[in-house]
Enzyme design. Sequence first.
Site, PDB file in Angstrom:
ATOM      1  N   GLU A  72      10.829   0.717   9.870  1.00  0.00           N
ATOM      2  CA  GLU A  72      11.138   1.316   9.977  1.00  0.00           C
ATOM      3  C   GLU A  72      10.562   2.943  10.246  1.00  0.00           C
ATOM      4  O   GLU A  72       9.755   3.066   9.389  1.00  0.00           O
ATOM      5  CB  GLU A  72      11.936   1.856   7.991  1.00  0.00           C
ATOM      6  CG  GLU A  72      11.986   0.439   7.606  1.00  0.00           C
ATOM      7  CD  GLU A  72      14.320   0.688   8.517  1.00  0.00           C
ATOM      8  OE1 GLU A  72      14.077   1.645   8.784  1.00  0.00           O
ATOM      9  OE2 GLU A  72      14.374  -0.646   7.951  1.00  0.00           O
ATOM     10  N   GLY A 109       3.269   3.523  13.943  1.00  0.00           N
ATOM     11  CA  GLY A 109       4.492   1.978  13.996  1.00  0.00           C
ATOM     12  C   GLY A 109       3.898   1.457  15.068  1.00  0.00           C
ATOM     13  O   GLY A 109       4.365   0.115  15.557  1.00  0.00           O
ATOM     14  N   CYS A 140      13.358  10.703   6.995  1.00  0.00           N
ATOM     15  CA  CYS A 140      13.757  10.340   8.621  1.00  0.00           C
ATOM     16  C   CYS A 140      14.664  10.493   8.485  1.00  0.00           C
ATOM     17  O   CYS A 140      14.674  10.435   9.955  1.00  0.00           O
ATOM     18  CB  CYS A 140      13.258   8.145   7.978  1.00  0.00           C
ATOM     19  SG  CYS A 140      13.981   8.229   6.988  1.00  0.00           S
ATOM     20  N   GLU A 177      10.334  15.067  15.508  1.00  0.00           N
ATOM     21  CA  GLU A 177      10.085  15.545  14.372  1.00  0.00           C
ATOM     22  C   GLU A 177       9.751  16.328  13.838  1.00  0.00           C
ATOM     23  O   GLU A 177       8.172  16.141  13.463  1.00  0.00           O
ATOM     24  CB  GLU A 177      10.452  14.152  13.753  1.00  0.00           C
ATOM     25  CG  GLU A 177      10.614  13.186  12.293  1.00  0.00           C
ATOM     26  CD  GLU A 177      10.283  12.083  11.560  1.00  0.00           C
ATOM     27  OE1 GLU A 177       9.122  11.234  11.711  1.00  0.00           O
ATOM     28  OE2 GLU A 177      11.192  11.614  10.862  1.00  0.00           O
ATOM     29  N   LYS A 237       0.682  -1.173   0.228  1.00  0.00           N
ATOM     30  CA  LYS A 237      -0.342   0.398  -0.071  1.00  0.00           C
ATOM     31  C   LYS A 237       0.836   1.490  -0.003  1.00  0.00           C
ATOM     32  O   LYS A 237       1.097   1.427   0.987  1.00  0.00           O
ATOM     33  CB  LYS A 237      -1.025  -0.077   1.064  1.00  0.00           C
ATOM     34  CG  LYS A 237      -1.929   1.203   1.079  1.00  0.00           C
ATOM     35  CD  LYS A 237      -2.860   1.432   2.008  1.00  0.00           C
ATOM     36  CE  LYS A 237      -1.655   2.920   3.335  1.00  0.00           C
ATOM     37  NZ  LYS A 237      -1.761   3.975   2.538  1.00  0.00           N
ATOM     38  N   GLY A 295       7.348   4.807   8.356  1.00  0.00           N
ATOM     39  CA  GLY A 295       6.373   5.550   8.068  1.00  0.00           C
ATOM     40  C   GLY A 295       6.552   5.915   9.508  1.00  0.00           C
ATOM     41  O   GLY A 295       7.753   6.378  10.500  1.00  0.00           O
ATOM     42  N   SER A 296       5.525   6.459  10.210  1.00  0.00           N
ATOM     43  CA  SER A 296       5.897   7.591  11.845  1.00  0.00           C
ATOM     44  C   SER A 296       6.033   6.427  12.966  1.00  0.00           C
ATOM     45  O   SER A 296       5.709   5.319  13.140  1.00  0.00           O
ATOM     46  CB  SER A 296       4.793   8.575  11.608  1.00  0.00           C
ATOM     47  OG  SER A 296       3.552   8.054  12.139  1.00  0.00           O
ATOM     48  N   THR A 297       6.448   7.584  13.775  1.00  0.00           N
ATOM     49  CA  THR A 297       6.580   6.095  15.001  1.00  0.00           C
ATOM     50  C   THR A 297       5.448   5.779  15.905  1.00  0.00           C
ATOM     51  O   THR A 297       5.125   4.422  16.330  1.00  0.00           O
ATOM     52  CB  THR A 297       7.364   7.041  15.952  1.00  0.00           C
ATOM     53  OG1 THR A 297       8.663   6.199  15.312  1.00  0.00           O
ATOM     54  CG2 THR A 297       7.666   5.853  17.375  1.00  0.00           C
ATOM     55  N   GLU A 298       4.410   6.911  15.728  1.00  0.00           N
ATOM     56  CA  GLU A 298       2.529   6.530  16.124  1.00  0.00           C
ATOM     57  C   GLU A 298       2.229   5.776  15.544  1.00  0.00           C
ATOM     58  O   GLU A 298       2.007   4.804  16.157  1.00  0.00           O
ATOM     59  CB  GLU A 298       2.065   7.817  15.842  1.00  0.00           C
ATOM     60  CG  GLU A 298       1.127   8.116  16.621  1.00  0.00           C
ATOM     61  CD  GLU A 298      -0.088   9.687  15.760  1.00  0.00           C
ATOM     62  OE1 GLU A 298       1.475  10.590  15.014  1.00  0.00           O
ATOM     63  OE2 GLU A 298      -1.421   9.473  15.970  1.00  0.00           O
TER      64      GLU A 298
HETATM   65  P1  NAP Z   1       2.595   7.686   8.711  1.00  0.00           P
HETATM   66  O1  NAP Z   1       1.351   8.794   8.838  1.00  0.00           O
HETATM   67  O2  NAP Z   1       2.928   6.380   9.510  1.00  0.00           O
HETATM   68  O3  NAP Z   1       2.379   6.566   6.973  1.00  0.00           O
HETATM   69  C1  NAP Z   1       2.918   5.751   7.065  1.00  0.00           C
HETATM   70  C2  NAP Z   1       1.973   5.141   6.259  1.00  0.00           C
HETATM   71  O4  NAP Z   1       0.878   4.089   6.543  1.00  0.00           O
HETATM   72  C3  NAP Z   1       0.970   6.026   4.952  1.00  0.00           C
HETATM   73  O5  NAP Z   1       1.103   4.793   4.054  1.00  0.00           O
HETATM   74  C4  NAP Z   1      -0.505   5.792   5.670  1.00  0.00           C
HETATM   75  O6  NAP Z   1      -1.055   5.780   5.095  1.00  0.00           O
HETATM   76  C5  NAP Z   1      -0.483   4.565   6.202  1.00  0.00           C
HETATM   77  N1  NAP Z   1      -1.214   4.322   7.472  1.00  0.00           N
HETATM   78  C6  NAP Z   1      -1.164   5.039   8.096  1.00  0.00           C
HETATM   79  N2  NAP Z   1      -2.375   5.236   9.387  1.00  0.00           N
HETATM   80  C7  NAP Z   1      -1.661   3.778   9.525  1.00  0.00           C
HETATM   81  C8  NAP Z   1      -2.269   2.127  10.552  1.00  0.00           C
HETATM   82  N3  NAP Z   1      -2.767   2.562  11.691  1.00  0.00           N
HETATM   83  N4  NAP Z   1      -1.771   0.655  10.031  1.00  0.00           N
HETATM   84  C9  NAP Z   1      -1.302   0.637   9.000  1.00  0.00           C
HETATM   85  N5  NAP Z   1      -1.086   1.849   8.230  1.00  0.00           N
HETATM   86  C10 NAP Z   1      -1.318   3.110   8.655  1.00  0.00           C
HETATM   87  O7  NAP Z   1       4.037   8.434   8.239  1.00  0.00           O
HETATM   88  P2  NAP Z   1       4.272   9.458   7.125  1.00  0.00           P
HETATM   89  O8  NAP Z   1       3.735  10.769   7.590  1.00  0.00           O
HETATM   90  O9  NAP Z   1       2.685   9.129   5.789  1.00  0.00           O
HETATM   91  O10 NAP Z   1       5.099   9.310   6.531  1.00  0.00           O
HETATM   92  C11 NAP Z   1       6.478  10.540   7.471  1.00  0.00           C
HETATM   93  C12 NAP Z   1       6.866   9.511   9.049  1.00  0.00           C
HETATM   94  O11 NAP Z   1       7.950   7.827   7.944  1.00  0.00           O
HETATM   95  C13 NAP Z   1       7.972  10.621   9.302  1.00  0.00           C
HETATM   96  O12 NAP Z   1       7.914  10.238  10.728  1.00  0.00           O
HETATM   97  C14 NAP Z   1       9.706   9.390   8.508  1.00  0.00           C
HETATM   98  O13 NAP Z   1      10.323  10.122   9.639  1.00  0.00           O
HETATM   99  C15 NAP Z   1       9.345   7.888   8.449  1.00  0.00           C
HETATM  100  N6  NAP Z   1      10.620   7.535   7.348  1.00  0.00           N
HETATM  101  C16 NAP Z   1      11.030   6.592   7.990  1.00  0.00           C
HETATM  102  C17 NAP Z   1      12.139   5.999   7.055  1.00  0.00           C
HETATM  103  C18 NAP Z   1      12.844   4.859   7.323  1.00  0.00           C
HETATM  104  O14 NAP Z   1      13.141   4.442   6.744  1.00  0.00           O
HETATM  105  N7  NAP Z   1      12.720   4.911   9.376  1.00  0.00           N
HETATM  106  C19 NAP Z   1      11.547   6.485   5.976  1.00  0.00           C
HETATM  107  C20 NAP Z   1      10.854   7.141   5.512  1.00  0.00           C
HETATM  108  C21 NAP Z   1       9.970   8.285   6.906  1.00  0.00           C
HETATM  109  P3  NAP Z   1      -1.558   7.533   4.103  1.00  0.00           P
HETATM  110  O15 NAP Z   1      -0.443   8.205   4.720  1.00  0.00           O
HETATM  111  O16 NAP Z   1      -1.929   6.812   3.209  1.00  0.00           O
HETATM  112  O17 NAP Z   1      -3.046   7.412   4.951  1.00  0.00           O
END
Ligand code: NAP
Length: 474
Positions: free
Chosen positions: A255, A238, A289, A386, A181, A233-236
């Site tokens: 991650e 995750g 990230c 962040e 996804k 994605g985000s820690t929250e």
């Molecule tokens: P996010 O809100 O956590 O979203 C990440 C993905 O998860 C999106 O596809 C999102 O869908 C989906 N999602 C949201 N709620 C979910 C749930 N309850 N269960 C399963 N999937 C769910 O993060 P973001 O704001 O898009 O991305 C930024 C974050 O990613 C930052 O914290 C960044 O540090 C982190 N990041 C980490 C790495 C690494 O390798 N460590 C690399 C890149 C980014 P939708 O957004 O489509 O609603």
Amino acid sequence: MNTFEYAPAPESRAIVDIKPSYGLFVGGEFVDGHGRSFKTISPSTEEVLSEVAEADETDVDLAVKAARRAHSRVWGRMPGKERAKYLFRIARIIQERGRELAVLESIDNGKPIKETRDVDVPIAAAHFFYYAGWADKLKYSGHGTESLGVAGQVIPWNFPLLMLSWKIAPALACGNTVVLKPAETTPLTALLFAEICQQADLPPGVVNIITGAGDTGRTLVSHPDVDKVAFTGSTEVGRAIAKSVAGSDKRVTLELGGKAANIVFDDAPLDQAVEGIVNGIFFNQGHVCCAGSRLLVQESVADEVLGRLKRRMGTLRVGDPLDKNTDVGAINSAEQLAKIRRLSQIGEQEGAERWSAPCDLPDHGFWFPPTVFTGVTQAHRIAREEIFGPVLSVLTFRTPGEAVEKANNTPYGLSAGVWTEKGSRILKVANALRAGVVWANTFNKFDPTSPFGGYKESGYGREGGRHGLEAYLR
Ligand code: NAP
Ligand code: MG
């Protein structure tokens, strides 16, 4: 301020064919979803690009079933050297269609074409080439040779195609099938990747792409027939995923976020360090990230470094992502822009001093100027949270010990940078830093052979390199 003008040099959009609407890619075909649909826009203009299906529970189930069938009948049984041929083919098609992917990514995400063209697309291809090479050599990986089954993979919007490659290439090399996804705001390159899978004659169901938002992601990772969850994605979110799979026998890699320190010692080559600071925080609008979002500069050179940094920030060109001159593109969404503005306001309220590069921002779309906060203390929220935008927080230190202590004083542990002439100091500091990746006299360098991942709240598991195979084998 800019001392001379640049003629715009926009890349043509003619190479991409954005369809008015997209279905889901399940079982090797584009199919209609059972749920609603949503729009994806270009964040630099707010133009609606396309209407994309939102996968509901039925769709997620169909995709997982397609992946299961493909695993048990074809992909999980295929010899590694045969799987490798498909991965090599995909890698070559990514290169051949590189310009198309780069333009599409810039339009849908808002990031500058020079980054999609020179970073995202080449590294995405490199990941497929690299893991293609492993497919028939898994017995040397040290992590087993047997695939897990179906991987449910969820990725964010900051590096849509690149994160897709990090997820799909190792999974396929190890004989797993996937349901992926992409993020709601950036589905288009994943859908073009689906076409690439068709073009490569990948057996149906080996890769399934289901678009949607958070609910679709939640449904996918909690599906009972998914063997392995891979999330970036985000820690929250995750944390929520870790809770939802606890007690099941699903394997998980996460991650998550970061708040990296970029440490500049007084003996560092300062002009190079300034380039590294700029690359560390303004690359990809700071939507990274592992961004070097906390600058730790030695007190004796702090004024000098800040003077040079502000001069350099004044030359950054912010604007049209498709213009080859552009250094900083659009913020990915209105929501992310609001978050950056809110945290920056908090920074001012907490007493830090804000300086933003003087630049004209376009009238439409989502924009934030390259910004630096000085006088930041460790207790400030802008030093701890962040921001995920083009905003740098500057702290100072006197001794190497103090630098390490401040760098480690964060709930995250994804990456760090060290700038110094002394090799011995690099080793000493790097060993003391609790971060998955430490760059020395450079920043934001990525290579498929090198493992990437975090400590603490930055998640667990590694992607890339031989280490990256572990998550997909038993
Ligand atoms: P996010 O809100 O956590 O979203 C990440 C993905 O998860 C999106 O596809 C999102 O869908 C989906 N999602 C949201 N709620 C979910 C749930 N309850 N269960 C399963 N999937 C769910 O993060 P973001 O704001 O898009 O991305 C930024 C974050 O990613 C930052 O914290 C960044 O540090 C982190 N990041 C980490 C790495 C690494 O390798 N460590 C690399 C890149 C980014 P939708 O957004 O489509 O609603
Ligand atoms: Mg978009």
